[in-house]
Enzyme design. Structure first.
Site, PDB file in Angstrom:
ATOM      1  N   SER A   1      -3.066   6.676  12.813  1.00 58.51           N
ATOM      2  CA  SER A   1      -1.411   6.221  12.521  1.00 58.51           C
ATOM      3  C   SER A   1      -0.743   7.850  11.806  1.00 58.51           C
ATOM      4  CB  SER A   1      -1.170   5.614  11.542  1.00 58.51           C
ATOM      5  OG  SER A   1      -2.036   4.390  11.755  1.00 58.51           O
ATOM      6  N   GLY A   2      -1.334   8.682  11.128  1.00 60.05           N
ATOM      7  CA  GLY A   2      -1.186   9.401  11.020  1.00 60.05           C
ATOM      8  C   GLY A   2      -1.048  11.056  11.853  1.00 60.05           C
TER       9      GLY A   2
ATOM     10  N   GLU B   1      -8.849  12.969  20.660  1.00 57.79           N
ATOM     11  CA  GLU B   1      -9.616  12.082  19.782  1.00 57.79           C
ATOM     12  C   GLU B   1     -10.639  12.164  20.659  1.00 57.79           C
ATOM     13  OE1 GLU B   1      -8.669   9.253  17.452  1.00 57.79           O
ATOM     14  OE2 GLU B   1     -10.649   9.086  18.117  1.00 57.79           O
TER      15      GLU B   1
ATOM     16  N   CYS C   1      -6.557   1.894  11.690  1.00 63.68           N
ATOM     17  CA  CYS C   1      -5.478   0.855  11.838  1.00 63.68           C
ATOM     18  C   CYS C   1      -4.583  -0.117  12.518  1.00 63.68           C
ATOM     19  CB  CYS C   1      -3.911   1.536  11.412  1.00 63.68           C
ATOM     20  SG  CYS C   1      -2.490   0.406  11.445  1.00 63.68           S
TER      21      CYS C   1
ATOM     22  N   CYS D   1      -6.048  -2.841  10.171  1.00 64.21           N
ATOM     23  CA  CYS D   1      -4.591  -4.055   9.692  1.00 64.21           C
ATOM     24  C   CYS D   1      -4.432  -4.617  10.589  1.00 64.21           C
ATOM     25  CB  CYS D   1      -3.529  -2.937   9.735  1.00 64.21           C
ATOM     26  SG  CYS D   1      -4.381  -1.221   8.564  1.00 64.21           S
TER      27      CYS D   1
ATOM     28  N   LYS E   1      -7.445  -7.525  12.089  1.00 61.15           N
ATOM     29  CA  LYS E   1      -7.365  -8.310  10.499  1.00 61.15           C
ATOM     30  C   LYS E   1      -6.576  -8.663  10.236  1.00 61.15           C
ATOM     31  CE  LYS E   1      -5.480  -7.314   6.834  1.00 61.15           C
ATOM     32  NZ  LYS E   1      -5.725  -5.995   5.868  1.00 61.15           N
TER      33      LYS E   1
ATOM     34  N   TYR F   1       0.121   3.838  21.934  1.00 61.41           N
ATOM     35  CA  TYR F   1       0.363   5.068  21.655  1.00 61.41           C
ATOM     36  C   TYR F   1       0.182   6.045  22.817  1.00 61.41           C
ATOM     37  CZ  TYR F   1      -0.169   3.716  16.761  1.00 61.41           C
ATOM     38  OH  TYR F   1       0.099   3.098  14.729  1.00 61.41           O
TER      39      TYR F   1
ATOM     40  N   GLY G   1     -16.078  -6.406  -3.479  1.00 64.80           N
ATOM     41  CA  GLY G   1     -15.285  -6.844  -4.492  1.00 64.80           C
ATOM     42  C   GLY G   1     -14.256  -6.363  -3.548  1.00 64.80           C
TER      43      GLY G   1
ATOM     44  N   TYR H   1     -10.479  -4.365  -0.942  1.00 65.45           N
ATOM     45  CA  TYR H   1      -9.856  -5.335  -0.289  1.00 65.45           C
ATOM     46  C   TYR H   1     -10.490  -6.016   1.069  1.00 65.45           C
ATOM     47  CZ  TYR H   1      -6.456  -2.182  -2.086  1.00 65.45           C
ATOM     48  OH  TYR H   1      -4.572  -1.806  -2.464  1.00 65.45           O
ATOM     49  N   ILE H   2     -11.391  -4.894   1.787  1.00 67.19           N
ATOM     50  CA  ILE H   2     -11.688  -5.463   2.719  1.00 67.19           C
ATOM     51  C   ILE H   2     -13.101  -6.945   2.689  1.00 67.19           C
ATOM     52  CG2 ILE H   2     -13.716  -4.523   4.759  1.00 67.19           C
ATOM     53  CD1 ILE H   2     -12.403  -2.505   4.698  1.00 67.19           C
TER      54      ILE H   2
ATOM     55  N   GLU I   1     -11.152  -9.723   1.928  1.00 66.94           N
ATOM     56  CA  GLU I   1     -10.102  -9.975   2.716  1.00 66.94           C
ATOM     57  C   GLU I   1     -10.679 -11.160   4.042  1.00 66.94           C
ATOM     58  OE1 GLU I   1      -6.435  -6.271   2.987  1.00 66.94           O
ATOM     59  OE2 GLU I   1      -7.792  -6.951   4.643  1.00 66.94           O
TER      60      GLU I   1
ATOM     61  N   ARG J   1     -11.325  -5.161  -8.238  1.00 66.05           N
ATOM     62  CA  ARG J   1     -11.501  -3.931  -9.939  1.00 66.05           C
ATOM     63  C   ARG J   1     -10.049  -3.405  -9.400  1.00 66.05           C
ATOM     64  NH1 ARG J   1     -13.417   0.934 -10.476  1.00 66.05           N
ATOM     65  NH2 ARG J   1     -15.043   0.997  -8.655  1.00 66.05           N
TER      66      ARG J   1
ATOM     67  N   HIS K   1      17.987 -20.288  -4.082  1.00 67.38           N
ATOM     68  CA  HIS K   1      16.965 -21.760  -4.577  1.00 67.38           C
ATOM     69  C   HIS K   1      16.429 -22.511  -3.189  1.00 67.38           C
ATOM     70  CE1 HIS K   1      15.889 -25.022  -7.397  1.00 67.38           C
ATOM     71  NE2 HIS K   1      16.573 -25.584  -6.435  1.00 67.38           N
TER      72      HIS K   1
ATOM     73  N   GLU L   1      12.217 -16.479  -6.879  1.00 68.21           N
ATOM     74  CA  GLU L   1      13.662 -16.912  -7.498  1.00 68.21           C
ATOM     75  C   GLU L   1      12.417 -17.005  -8.970  1.00 68.21           C
ATOM     76  OE1 GLU L   1      15.552 -20.831  -8.139  1.00 68.21           O
ATOM     77  OE2 GLU L   1      14.208 -22.143  -6.741  1.00 68.21           O
TER      78      GLU L   1
HETATM   79  P1  NDP Z   1     -13.052  -0.695  -1.741  1.00 67.07           P
HETATM   80  O1  NDP Z   1     -13.300   0.635  -2.452  1.00 67.07           O
HETATM   81  O2  NDP Z   1     -11.947  -1.108  -1.882  1.00 67.07           O
HETATM   82  O3  NDP Z   1     -14.279  -1.296  -2.398  1.00 67.07           O
HETATM   83  C1  NDP Z   1     -15.497  -0.921  -1.922  1.00 67.07           C
HETATM   84  C2  NDP Z   1     -15.717  -2.380  -3.345  1.00 67.07           C
HETATM   85  O4  NDP Z   1     -17.321  -2.243  -2.867  1.00 67.07           O
HETATM   86  C3  NDP Z   1     -16.098  -2.403  -4.428  1.00 67.07           C
HETATM   87  O5  NDP Z   1     -16.032  -3.928  -5.144  1.00 67.07           O
HETATM   88  C4  NDP Z   1     -17.266  -2.152  -4.975  1.00 67.07           C
HETATM   89  O6  NDP Z   1     -17.749  -2.325  -6.333  1.00 67.07           O
HETATM   90  C5  NDP Z   1     -18.052  -2.736  -3.854  1.00 67.07           C
HETATM   91  N1  NDP Z   1     -19.731  -1.596  -3.823  1.00 67.07           N
HETATM   92  C6  NDP Z   1     -19.542  -0.085  -3.497  1.00 67.07           C
HETATM   93  N2  NDP Z   1     -20.490   0.585  -3.433  1.00 67.07           N
HETATM   94  C7  NDP Z   1     -21.359  -0.523  -3.205  1.00 67.07           C
HETATM   95  C8  NDP Z   1     -22.828  -1.116  -3.480  1.00 67.07           C
HETATM   96  N3  NDP Z   1     -23.411   0.555  -2.947  1.00 67.07           N
HETATM   97  N4  NDP Z   1     -23.344  -1.573  -3.904  1.00 67.07           N
HETATM   98  C9  NDP Z   1     -22.866  -2.793  -3.993  1.00 67.07           C
HETATM   99  N5  NDP Z   1     -21.467  -2.903  -3.629  1.00 67.07           N
HETATM  100  C10 NDP Z   1     -21.016  -1.693  -3.601  1.00 67.07           C
HETATM  101  O7  NDP Z   1     -13.266  -0.647  -0.302  1.00 67.07           O
HETATM  102  P2  NDP Z   1     -12.859  -1.421   1.806  1.00 67.07           P
HETATM  103  O8  NDP Z   1     -14.240  -0.832   1.814  1.00 67.07           O
HETATM  104  O9  NDP Z   1     -13.115  -3.089   0.581  1.00 67.07           O
HETATM  105  O10 NDP Z   1     -11.320  -0.632   1.334  1.00 67.07           O
HETATM  106  C11 NDP Z   1     -11.459   1.082   1.852  1.00 67.07           C
HETATM  107  C12 NDP Z   1      -9.690   1.075   1.369  1.00 67.07           C
HETATM  108  O11 NDP Z   1      -9.441   0.865   2.496  1.00 67.07           O
HETATM  109  C13 NDP Z   1      -9.037   0.330   0.983  1.00 67.07           C
HETATM  110  O12 NDP Z   1      -9.674   0.978  -0.729  1.00 67.07           O
HETATM  111  C14 NDP Z   1      -7.898   0.337   0.874  1.00 67.07           C
HETATM  112  O13 NDP Z   1      -7.437   1.702   0.589  1.00 67.07           O
HETATM  113  C15 NDP Z   1      -7.753   0.804   2.288  1.00 67.07           C
HETATM  114  N6  NDP Z   1      -7.807  -0.656   2.567  1.00 67.07           N
HETATM  115  C16 NDP Z   1      -6.264  -1.731   2.667  1.00 67.07           C
HETATM  116  C17 NDP Z   1      -5.947  -2.677   3.068  1.00 67.07           C
HETATM  117  C18 NDP Z   1      -4.646  -3.347   2.283  1.00 67.07           C
HETATM  118  O14 NDP Z   1      -3.909  -2.425   2.292  1.00 67.07           O
HETATM  119  N7  NDP Z   1      -4.812  -4.667   2.752  1.00 67.07           N
HETATM  120  C19 NDP Z   1      -7.263  -3.699   3.385  1.00 67.07           C
HETATM  121  C20 NDP Z   1      -8.405  -2.945   4.014  1.00 67.07           C
HETATM  122  C21 NDP Z   1      -8.527  -1.642   3.590  1.00 67.07           C
HETATM  123  P3  NDP Z   1     -16.971  -1.616  -7.427  1.00 67.07           P
HETATM  124  O15 NDP Z   1     -16.104  -2.498  -7.505  1.00 67.07           O
HETATM  125  O16 NDP Z   1     -17.983  -2.109  -8.294  1.00 67.07           O
HETATM  126  O17 NDP Z   1     -17.000  -0.131  -7.370  1.00 67.07           O
END
Ligand code: NDP
Length: 479
Positions: free
Chosen positions: A15-16, A36, A44, A49, A52, A100, A177, A179-180, A183, A206, A462, A467
């Site tokens: 994208s960028g 590329e 994306c 994106c 997904k 693209y 835990g 985004y990915i 989702e 987090r 409404h 609202e």
């Molecule tokens: P994130 O950084 O959001 O999440 C990674 C997760 O994996 C965290 O819960 C982290 O835990 C955990 N983790 C990392 N290392 C380990 C490990 N060794 N063992 C166990 N758990 C681990 O990354 P994502 O891959 O989900 O997404 C990457 C980025 O992509 C996002 O930050 C966002 O910027 C972008 N994105 C945006 C979306 C949107 O806009 N809807 C959708 C998807 C991606 P902990 O919290 O403890 O560090």
């Protein structure tokens, strides 16, 4: 005449990179090339994106027949056909990649289907053997998912793999835990996969507002996702045959118990967790974060600095330590979102090709997590705001009309964080179906510096869920 082959050479067609190349060539008449090594469109469009979100749409139909019946329709439950959907998805991604390529060609950008590497401050070397020079070089190589450092981790999938599965697994363990992880837990649950999720921390998502995280975790469990927080994977093996206890047993082939050619999706996996449980899943999906694609670009030799995660260090204008080399998007690991990479690309063109030095504003970026329900957010969380100043919190959580009528337990949340001193809305958090759409609009008001009284002056639409955002009269707490 310039001494270089091009005014700009862009490495990376996501994208960028595509936006920067197109605008520089199309609007300033610069001579531009782009390399590329994979598919045009980048994370994306090809493996993020877009596919997904189409999977989110597909999975949301799971509840449609039951809900329609509650509204008086005579509709039977249906089944989901992954291979039909995947075929349509692939065709759509092919179409978008074509768009693209066409956009680049239409702007006069010369493209190379090759990997590029910096040779010096003005020269790139392509995997085809060609060498090209440019006055400016823009690195926009994005990032990639990473597996944790764990024996047999190669047996687990990452987000890139999910769109290519021949069949959906019957059961999946998702690790992470963020985004990915969240989702895909919701998507796969909606598509009929038994989903278990292990997250090592105390609560998923987090960094987001705690109340919003709590509601999403609760909703995910209510929908049948077996979510375990404070839990991580400690061991994984390929499992075949059957143990005495009914568990499938690991086949030790190499030192880690896996055949070297064994990859994701090739059969059941036996997993031991930190809580002592051992369970077998058809697939394990690592959603454990992403890493910038900065390896083997020739950065070190040129003295271009990278950070701990491999991210390229840049200033506010996306310029590296080498003045002719710039970097934008996920490879700089600033805010890893498509619209941000696009803005960084546009700001780069303004700065370098339009004589208008422009820094990207990374403040108050609205974003959404496409869980079910979605989370839309802009500005500070309650926890961040409390650390900064005295605040009032306005919050409303309720069962929305549409699903309440269908006797579903779903709840939504609308929350505003307000500065006591300035009355400005510092943060807005929405957990609701369509929250991504809602936060885009609320984001305008917050970015403009709207006060709580500005929200109050706005007449409610409404009957809608949103609202509530203009009708919350009394703070639920002050801090
Ligand atoms: P994130 O950084 O959001 O999440 C990674 C997760 O994996 C965290 O819960 C982290 O835990 C955990 N983790 C990392 N290392 C380990 C490990 N060794 N063992 C166990 N758990 C681990 O990354 P994502 O891959 O989900 O997404 C990457 C980025 O992509 C996002 O930050 C966002 O910027 C972008 N994105 C945006 C979306 C949107 O806009 N809807 C959708 C998807 C991606 P902990 O919290 O403890 O560090």
């Amino acid at each position: 005449m310039s001494d270089f082959d091009y005014d700009l050479f862009v490495i990376g067609g996501g994208s960028g990179g595509v936006r920067a190349a197109r605008v520089a060539a199309g609007e300033t008449g610069a001579k531009v090339a782009l390399a590329e090594e994979d598919r045009y469109g980048g994370t994306c469009v090809i493996r993020g994106c877009v596919p997904k979100k189409l999977m989110v749409f597909a999975s949301e139909y799971a509840h449609a027949p039951a809900e329609a019946r509650a509204y008086g329709w005579d509709i039977p439950d249906g089944t989901f056909n992954w291979s039909d959907f995947r075929g349509k998805l692939e065709a759509e991604l092919d179409r978008l990649e074509g768009v693209y390529r066409k956009l680049l060609a239409g702007s006069g950008v010369e493209t190379f289907d090759a990997r590029a590497r910096l040779k010096d401050a003005h020269t790139v070397e392509l995997s085809t053997g060609e060498v090209k020079t440019a006055k400016h070089i823009l690195i926009a190589t994005g990032g990639r998912p990473v597996r944790p450092d764990l024996p047999n981790a190669h047996l687990g999938m990452v987000s890139d793999d999910i769109f290519h599965l021949d069949a959906l697994p019957k059961s999946v363990l998702i690790i992470g835990g963020g985004y990915i992880a969240c989702e895909f837990a919701c998507i796969l649950n909606g598509l009929g996969v038994e989903v278990t999720q292990y997250y090592r921390g105390a609560q998923i998502l987090r960094g987001f507002d705690e109340e919003a995280r709590g509601l999403i975790a609760e909703s995910m469990k209510q929908r049948g996702i077996d979510l375990h927080v404070g839990t991580d994977i400690v061991e994984m093996h390929r499992a075949t045959g059957t143990d005495e206890d009914g568990m499938t047993a690991p086949v030790e082939v190499d030192q880690y118990g896996a055949h070297p050619e064994d990859g994701p999706g090739n059969g059941p996996i036996r997993v031991k967790a930190t809580n002592g449980n051992t369970r077998v899943f058809d697939a394990v999906f690592f959603a454990t974060g992403r890493k910038p694609n900065s390896d083997d670009l020739g950065l070190e030799e040129l003295g271009i600095e990278t950070g701990r995660n491999g991210q390229i260090t840049v200033d506010g204008y996306s310029q590296t330590k080498v003045p002719s080399v710039y970097a934008i998007g996920d490879v700089t690991d600033r805010v890893n979102l498509t619209p941000v990479a696009i803005r960084e690309g546009m700001a780069f063109v303004e700065t370098v090709f339009k004589g208008n030095p422009t820094e990207v504003d990374h403040e108050l970026i609205p974003s959404a997590v496409f869980t079910q329900p979605e989370l839309g957010t802009v500005g500070l969380t309650e926890e961040q705001a409390r650390d900064q100043e005295q605040i009032e919190v306005y919050c409303s959580s309720f069962r929305p009309m549409q699903t309440a009528f269908a006797e579903r337990p779903d709840r939504v949340l609308m929350k505003l964080i307000v500065s006591k001193a300035t009355r400005k809305v510092l943060g807005c958090h929405i957990v609701a179906p369509g929250a991504g759409e809602l936060i885009q609009l609320a984001g305008i008001a917050v970015k403009m510096g709207a006060t709580k009284e500005d929200f109050d002056r706005t007449v409610a639409v409404h009957p809608t869920m949103s609202e509530e955002i203009v009708t919350m009269r009394n703070p639920v707490r002050s801090a």
